[in-house]
Design a protein around this motif. Structure first.
Motif, mmCIF file in Angstrom:
data_model
loop_
_atom_site.group_PDB
_atom_site.id
_atom_site.type_symbol
_atom_site.label_atom_id
_atom_site.label_comp_id
_atom_site.label_asym_id
_atom_site.label_seq_id
_atom_site.Cartn_x
_atom_site.Cartn_y
_atom_site.Cartn_z
ATOM 1 N N LEU A 150 37.468 42.799 52.920
ATOM 2 C CA LEU A 150 38.404 41.804 52.396
ATOM 3 C C LEU A 150 37.665 40.656 51.716
ATOM 4 C CD1 LEU A 150 40.955 41.601 55.350
ATOM 5 C CD2 LEU A 150 41.281 42.720 53.147
ATOM 6 N N THR A 151 36.532 40.241 52.286
ATOM 7 C CA THR A 151 35.779 39.137 51.701
ATOM 8 C C THR A 151 35.164 39.529 50.367
ATOM 9 O OG1 THR A 151 35.266 38.386 53.954
ATOM 10 C CG2 THR A 151 33.986 37.435 52.174
ATOM 11 N N CYS A 152 34.620 40.744 50.288
ATOM 12 C CA CYS A 152 34.059 41.224 49.009
ATOM 13 C C CYS A 152 35.136 41.268 47.928
ATOM 14 C CB CYS A 152 33.453 42.612 49.196
ATOM 15 S SG CYS A 152 31.889 42.627 50.080
ATOM 16 N N SER A 153 36.296 41.810 48.288
ATOM 17 C CA SER A 153 37.370 41.929 47.298
ATOM 18 C C SER A 153 37.879 40.556 46.871
ATOM 19 C CB SER A 153 38.508 42.765 47.860
ATOM 20 O OG SER A 153 39.096 42.148 48.982
ATOM 21 N N THR A 154 37.950 39.619 47.813
ATOM 22 C CA THR A 154 38.406 38.264 47.464
ATOM 23 C C THR A 154 37.395 37.572 46.555
ATOM 24 O OG1 THR A 154 39.538 38.138 49.599
ATOM 25 C CG2 THR A 154 39.222 36.083 48.413
ATOM 26 N N ALA A 155 36.111 37.775 46.830
ATOM 27 C CA ALA A 155 35.076 37.196 45.957
ATOM 28 C C ALA A 155 35.191 37.760 44.545
ATOM 29 C CB ALA A 155 33.695 37.488 46.536
ATOM 30 N N TYR A 156 35.450 39.060 44.446
ATOM 31 C CA TYR A 156 35.531 39.692 43.123
ATOM 32 C C TYR A 156 36.757 39.210 42.351
ATOM 33 C CZ TYR A 156 35.182 43.433 39.637
ATOM 34 O OH TYR A 156 35.067 44.140 38.475
ATOM 35 N N ILE A 157 37.908 39.132 43.032
ATOM 36 C CA ILE A 157 39.130 38.763 42.313
ATOM 37 C C ILE A 157 39.144 37.278 41.954
ATOM 38 C CG2 ILE A 157 40.628 38.115 44.243
ATOM 39 C CD1 ILE A 157 42.816 39.842 42.947
ATOM 40 N N SER A 158 38.296 36.480 42.611
ATOM 41 C CA SER A 158 38.258 35.045 42.314
ATOM 42 C C SER A 158 37.291 34.717 41.183
ATOM 43 C CB SER A 158 37.879 34.258 43.572
ATOM 44 O OG SER A 158 36.579 34.602 44.004
ATOM 45 N N THR A 159 36.595 35.709 40.639
ATOM 46 C CA THR A 159 35.647 35.430 39.547
ATOM 47 C C THR A 159 36.355 34.843 38.329
ATOM 48 O OG1 THR A 159 35.877 37.742 38.836
ATOM 49 C CG2 THR A 159 33.993 37.195 40.236
ATOM 50 N N GLY A 160 37.576 35.346 38.037
ATOM 51 C CA GLY A 160 38.314 34.830 36.883
ATOM 52 C C GLY A 160 38.695 33.372 37.062
ATOM 53 N N ALA A 161 39.211 33.026 38.247
ATOM 54 C CA ALA A 161 39.591 31.628 38.501
ATOM 55 C C ALA A 161 38.365 30.726 38.487
ATOM 56 C CB ALA A 161 40.317 31.529 39.836
ATOM 57 N N SER A 162 37.256 31.208 39.029
ATOM 58 C CA SER A 162 36.029 30.418 39.028
ATOM 59 C C SER A 162 35.519 30.194 37.617
ATOM 60 C CB SER A 162 34.968 31.125 39.869
ATOM 61 O OG SER A 162 33.736 30.450 39.814
ATOM 62 N N ALA A 163 35.570 31.249 36.794
ATOM 63 C CA ALA A 163 35.105 31.110 35.413
ATOM 64 C C ALA A 163 35.953 30.108 34.640
ATOM 65 C CB ALA A 163 35.142 32.466 34.716
ATOM 66 N N ARG A 164 37.212 29.953 35.005
ATOM 67 C CA ARG A 164 38.100 29.000 34.342
ATOM 68 C C ARG A 164 37.951 27.585 34.887
ATOM 69 N NH1 ARG A 164 39.671 33.904 33.901
ATOM 70 N NH2 ARG A 164 41.092 34.642 32.289
ATOM 71 N N GLY A 165 37.066 27.402 35.873
ATOM 72 C CA GLY A 165 36.803 26.068 36.405
ATOM 73 C C GLY A 165 37.737 25.643 37.507
ATOM 74 N N ASN A 166 38.554 26.548 38.035
ATOM 75 C CA ASN A 166 39.459 26.197 39.121
ATOM 76 C C ASN A 166 38.647 25.914 40.377
ATOM 77 O OD1 ASN A 166 41.170 27.406 41.624
ATOM 78 N ND2 ASN A 166 42.513 26.411 40.143
ATOM 79 N N MET A 167 38.884 24.751 40.993
ATOM 80 C CA MET A 167 38.070 24.329 42.134
ATOM 81 C C MET A 167 38.230 25.268 43.327
ATOM 82 S SD MET A 167 36.191 21.824 41.323
ATOM 83 C CE MET A 167 35.660 21.408 42.973
ATOM 84 N N ILE A 168 39.469 25.702 43.590
ATOM 85 C CA ILE A 168 39.679 26.618 44.717
ATOM 86 C C ILE A 168 38.982 27.948 44.441
ATOM 87 C CG2 ILE A 168 41.423 27.921 46.002
ATOM 88 C CD1 ILE A 168 43.299 25.585 45.686
ATOM 89 N N GLY A 169 39.099 28.432 43.200
ATOM 90 C CA GLY A 169 38.439 29.679 42.845
ATOM 91 C C GLY A 169 36.929 29.580 42.988
ATOM 92 N N MET A 170 36.367 28.444 42.567
ATOM 93 C CA MET A 170 34.919 28.269 42.684
ATOM 94 C C MET A 170 34.489 28.189 44.155
ATOM 95 S SD MET A 170 34.528 25.487 39.592
ATOM 96 C CE MET A 170 32.797 25.168 39.857
#
Length: 730
Positions: A150-170
């Motif tokens: 679950l943690t690996c999958s959550t890290a992978y799916i959050s790459t898009g939000a992180s790339a967009r600068g979203n603080m929660i995603g990062m």
């Protein structure tokens, strides 16, 4: 534990959906700007083909982003970059203004690598984790494996939000890439314990302290904004150290133990993580341009759910050596087949295909052939049991023929039944069974022969004078194999009977092996009873003796204490009386079976937390041992209901029939999977019931499935020759 697990699943699901929503909301463009002259001038794009299609050229000025002035954008001010946008307004060199609508479908790389693949990976890992948890809910290693997935999958799916600068995603991706490594190492520690491998590395619990560094990194950013460039590097460095540490544990453990299980886990971990480490993380840490973008390097993580789907600590799903041998065998066949097909395609399109195309074709053909082998295996497993021919189902007939022949009481009857089966199934009498001894004349046969029995000086041969199909010959070979085993068993039984008869006729000396067998059985029962008494009544007596010692040393004796000890003594006496009644029910001999069962049912109603309805008919048998058999069957059924059924209603019916009885048991409890029941400790009671029924040539039918209760039907008649033993599971 279940509520906690549900909360964890729900938390990961909410996080995944949230960061996915951020990714879908705004397309990722990543335009690099130059703001040295006070205007945001376009320099480069993360997706150059898209920029070229939209006529965004170097030197164009980004006027606004989603209707807001570009210079007011936080990331333009801090990092001179446009991370994401739904609409861009640009000023061309000729001062013309152009508005560009940014769509996901216009950037296939962004659509696939940041949205579609992460969605597929997240829900695949989520489904695999849920499946693994449902198969084994009460195991810490399995729980850690689920958290890792679950943690690996959550890290992978959050790459898009992180790339967009979203603080929660990062924050999610920064925490998850560290946490997934810590969870994996923690899983290894418990898995090694299950494999009885000594853990020679530091305890994994200390690694969880590393998670505390993540908030510290972000706090440092707020205090000193110039550190924002170093925070990702520190995070990736920590991740790289943990990956190398995990690989070190796996490699050194495998070299030390040579266990296939460790090798499989090493492959399942190294294959997904090593490319990401080498092609993206390491160049980023060293300050070089990554060999592969993060989204592409992360594609290797797709192997994780497939690899770890079969790794369960109870090994119920996966026989590792068997699976590896199948994979090697299928891969070898597929490799040469794919090589030939690819060579043929390359020759057919000579000069038109590049090396990349040829390699892609080879890999595609290779994977398709392997998949075809596995599909064929599943189809064969399902349909090879039924080999269709003009005369019907051979395999099913084989089972029935073996069952019929197994009733033969001597060798001649067995061979007669064997002849009958051949005649009925193959529709021919063109065969001959003959016995060959050392004194028999030599016989040269030009027909196929099957050896039915070989006793050294005597052989029994089947000579076939009829042309057979492959399916018919296979059926006959298997049937002959069973005949050979039956003959061996019959001869051993006949020898044993002759030995017993001889000893009976010549002397009154009992058989030593029979005495030994009975002695072992008696000693085993004594051992079980001794263990029961030791764990219950004896421990209670020792506890009371210690209380009496304390009481004897006390200057005053309190009446309440003495009464409490007396009550405990009465309870222990009651338990001992119950043991004696279970060993030899006194009411059974004194008042008969019906009264003994009613007394037993009355006691169960007091103990049980379910509603018990019972209908007990009066039954009479010539064989007095059947009364005890019925009592034991009812006793075991009710004990199982108390211990395992978790039912609210239980029904028991004893019905008299000519020369026998029918016993019906039904409950509305949790039920079970019959295959799992046979392998579990709870099956000891069920197996005891089956053995008692089998000993008296009875029939027993057990019907059960999860959450649908259990239903047992037992029928025993004294005339054992008229009824065959059957046991059905449905």
């Amino acid at each position: 534990m279940k509520k906690c697990t549900y909360c964890i699943f729900l938390t990961y699901l909410i996080l995944g959906i949230y960061v996915l929503g951020i990714t879908i909301k705004t397309p990722f463009v990543s335009l690099t700007l130059d703001t040295t002259n006070g205007q945001p001038v376009f320099v480069d794009s993360y997706y150059p083909l898209w920029a070229e299609q939209k006529n965004i050229e170097k030197g164009d000025i980004i006027v606004s982003i989603d209707g807001q002035p570009a210079m007011e954008n936080r990331y333009v001010q801090q990092q001179m970059i446009v991370r994401s946008a739904n609409a861009l307004t640009i000023q061309k060199a000729d001062k013309s203004i152009q508005t560009i609508a940014v769509k996901h479908r216009d950037m296939p790389e962004e659509l696939y690598l940041q949205i579609l693949f992460p969605i597929f990976y997240f829900f695949l890992a989520f489904g695999v984790a849920l499946y693994v948890w449902r198969r084994n809910q009460n195991n810490l290693s399995t729980f850690l494996l689920i958290l890792f997935l679950l943690t690996c999958s959550t890290a992978y799916i959050s790459t898009g939000a992180s790339a967009r600068g979203n603080m929660i995603g990062m924050f999610v991706i920064s925490s998850c890439i560290i946490l997934c490594m810590v969870l994996f190492i923690h899983f290894l520690q418990h898995f090694f314990k299950y494999l009885q491998i000594k853990w020679t590395y530091p305890h994994s619990k200390w690694l969880y302290l590393l998670i505390l560094f993540i908030p510290g990194f972000y706090l440092m950013e707020e205090i000193e904004p110039s550190l924002r460039e170093f925070t990702p590097i520190l995070n990736l460095s920590l991740f790289a150290v943990l990956v190398v540490y995990a690989i070190f544990i796996l490699v050194t453990s495998y070299l030390r133990t040579k266990l296939a299980k460790i090798r499989l886990i090493a492959l399942a971990f190294i294959v997904p993580f090593l490319p990401f480490l080498l092609f993206f993380v390491t160049p980023e840490i060293l300050g070089h341009k990554p060999i592969l973008h993060a989204e592409i390097a992360a594609l290797f993580l797709l192997f994780i759910p497939f690899s770890f789907l079969f790794i369960q600590v109870n090994e119920r799903l996966f026989d590792i050596e068997y699976q590896l041998s199948r994979l090697r065998y299928y891969s070898t066949l597929a490799f040469f087949s794919a090589l030939l097909l690819t060579a043929g395609i390359a020759l057919l399109f000579m000069g038109e295909l590049s090396i990349v195309h040829v390699t892609s074709i080879f890999l595609l053909v290779f994977m398709v052939i392997i998949a075809s082998f596995y599909i064929k295996e599943r189809i064969d497993f399902k349909y090879r049991k039924i080999i269709f021919s003009s005369t019907g189902n051979y395999v099913h007939n084989l089972y029935a023929a073996v069952q019929r022949m197994g009733k033969a009481k001597n060798q001649q009857e067995l061979l007669d039944r064997f002849k009958y089966e051949i005649t009925e199934k193959l529709g021919t009498t063109a065969f001959h069974i003959r016995t060959i001894t050392d004194d028999s004349p030599q016989h040269v046969s030009y027909y196929p022969q099957l050896l039915l029995h070989d006793a050294g000086e005597e052989k029994i041969m089947l000579e076939i004078r009829h042309a057979l199909q492959k399916e018919e010959l296979l059926w006959l070979e298997l049937l002959a194999l069973y005949v050979s085993m039956f003959i061996n068993n019959l001869q051993q039984i006949e020898d044993l009977v002759r030995e017993i008869q001889h000893i009976k006729n010549t002397s009154d000396t009992p058989l030593p092996w029979l005495d030994k067998l009975l002695w072992n059985i008696i000693e085993k029962e004594k051992s079980i009873l001794a263990q029961e008494l030791h764990d219950t009544i004896l421990q209670e007596q020792l506890h009371l003796a210690r209380e009496l010692d304390v009481l004897a040393g006390s200057p005053t004796i309190q009446k309440e204490t003495v009464l409490a000890i007396r009550e405990q003594l009465l309870n222990a006496t009651k338990d001992l009386r119950e043991y004696c009644e279970n060993l030899s029910p006194p009411l059974l001999d004194t008042f008969g079976l019906q009264m003994a069962l009613k007394k037993l049912i009355q006691k169960v109603k007091i103990r049980a937390d379910f509603l018990l309805s019972a209908q007990i008919d009066r039954v009479e048998f010539q064989d007095v041992t059947l009364h005890l058999v019925v009592y034991r069957l009812v006793q075991e059924l009710l004990n199982n209901a108390i211990k395992h059924a978790e039912a609210t209603e239980v029904s028991l019916q004893l019905q008299a029939i000519p020369q026998g009885f029918i016993l019906r048991y039904d409950d509305n409890g949790i039920g079970c999977d019959i295959d799992d029941l046979i392998q579990s400790s709870a099956s000891m009671g069920i197996n005891g019931i089956r053995e008692r029924v089998r000993a008296f040539n009875g029939d027993i039918t057990i019907q059960s499935s999860l959450n649908e209760g259990m239903h047992i039907y037992i029928q025993i008649q004294e005339d054992g020759d008229s009824y065959d033993e059957h046991t059905y599971y449905r």
